[in-house]
Design an enzyme around this catalytic site. Structure first.
Site, PDB file in Angstrom:
ATOM      1  N   CYS A  58       0.823  -1.207   0.000  1.00  0.00           N
ATOM      2  CA  CYS A  58       0.000   0.000   0.000  1.00  0.00           C
ATOM      3  C   CYS A  58       0.857   1.257   0.000  1.00  0.00           C
ATOM      4  O   CYS A  58       2.010   1.243   0.445  1.00  0.00           O
ATOM      5  CB  CYS A  58      -0.899   0.007   1.223  1.00  0.00           C
ATOM      6  N   GLU A  80       0.670   3.804   1.890  1.00  0.00           N
ATOM      7  CA  GLU A  80       1.085   4.199   3.246  1.00  0.00           C
ATOM      8  C   GLU A  80       2.386   3.487   3.628  1.00  0.00           C
ATOM      9  O   GLU A  80       3.261   4.064   4.268  1.00  0.00           O
ATOM     10  CB  GLU A  80       0.004   3.833   4.276  1.00  0.00           C
ATOM     11  N   CYS A 130      -6.381   0.302   4.928  1.00  0.00           N
ATOM     12  CA  CYS A 130      -6.885  -1.073   4.943  1.00  0.00           C
ATOM     13  C   CYS A 130      -6.521  -1.721   6.282  1.00  0.00           C
ATOM     14  O   CYS A 130      -5.770  -1.153   7.090  1.00  0.00           O
ATOM     15  CB  CYS A 130      -6.299  -1.864   3.768  1.00  0.00           C
ATOM     16  N   CYS A 135      -2.762  -2.078   6.874  1.00  0.00           N
ATOM     17  CA  CYS A 135      -2.130  -0.788   7.188  1.00  0.00           C
ATOM     18  C   CYS A 135      -2.508  -0.310   8.589  1.00  0.00           C
ATOM     19  O   CYS A 135      -1.702   0.332   9.257  1.00  0.00           O
ATOM     20  CB  CYS A 135      -2.495   0.269   6.159  1.00  0.00           C
TER      21      CYS A 135
HETATM   22 ZN    ZN Z   1      -3.159  -0.679   3.186  1.00  0.00          ZN
END
Ligand code: ZN
Length: 132
Positions: free
Chosen positions: A56, A58, A91, A94
Site C-alpha cells: 500500500c 502508506e 486497509c 495498514c
Molecule cells: Zn493498506
C-alpha cells in the site's frame, strides 16, 4: 476526532501530487498516493506498488521516511485516483502497520461530517501490540 489544520491540507496536497505524477492509467498498478508527516515536520510520500499481496501507498511512504532516518510520525493520509480525488481510509493491514509505527499519531479519514483526523488507535480497537 479532530478537525484538519492547514498543515493537514498540505499533507493531502502532497499525497495528491505524488499520485497525480505517477498514476498508472494503463495497468492500474499505481493508483493510490500517500503522504506522512513526521514529528520533525518533514513530509514523505509514496504510491502503492501493486502485486498480488500488495504494497500500500502508506507502507511505501513510511518506508521512505524510515529510509531517510525518520522514526517518529505525526499524521498520514492516502488518496485514490488520477488526481487523488478520494481520501481513502487505511486497509486492515495498514491499520496494524500504523499501530506498530505511529501509535498516538493521526490518520486523515473521510467521515459522515467530512475530512477529520482520527487517532491510529481509534481505527484498530483491541489491537495486537508488540510494545504491550
Ligand atoms: Zn493498506
Amino acid at each position: 476526532m479532530e478537525k484538519l489544520m492547514d498543515k493537514d491540507l498540505e499533507l493531502i496536497n502532497r499525497a495528491k501530487e505524488v499520485i497525480g505524477k505517477n498514476y498508472d492509467k494503463d495497468k492500474f498498478k499505481h493508483t493510490v498516493g500517500s503522504a506522512v508527516r513526521c514529528k520533525s515536520g518533514n513530509i514523505y510520500v509514496g504510491v502503492n506498488v501493486y502485486t498480488v499481496s500488495g504494497a500500500c501507498a502508506e507502507m511505501i511512504a513510511i518506508g521512505s521516511a524510515i529510509s531517510s532516518g525518520e522514526r517518529d510520525f505525526d499524521c498520514i493520509v492516502a488518496v485514490l485516483g488520477e488526481q487523488g480525488e478520494e481520501v481513502l481510509p487505511p486497509c486492515g493491514n495498514c491499520r496494524q502497520l500504523l499501530n506498530d509505527y505511529m501509535l498516538g499519531g493521526d490518520v486523515i479519514i473521510n467521515t459522515e461530517v467530512g475530512l477529520m483526523k482520527a487517532k491510529v488507535q481509534e481505527l484498530l480497537p483491541y489491537a495486537y501490540c508488540v510494545e504491550g
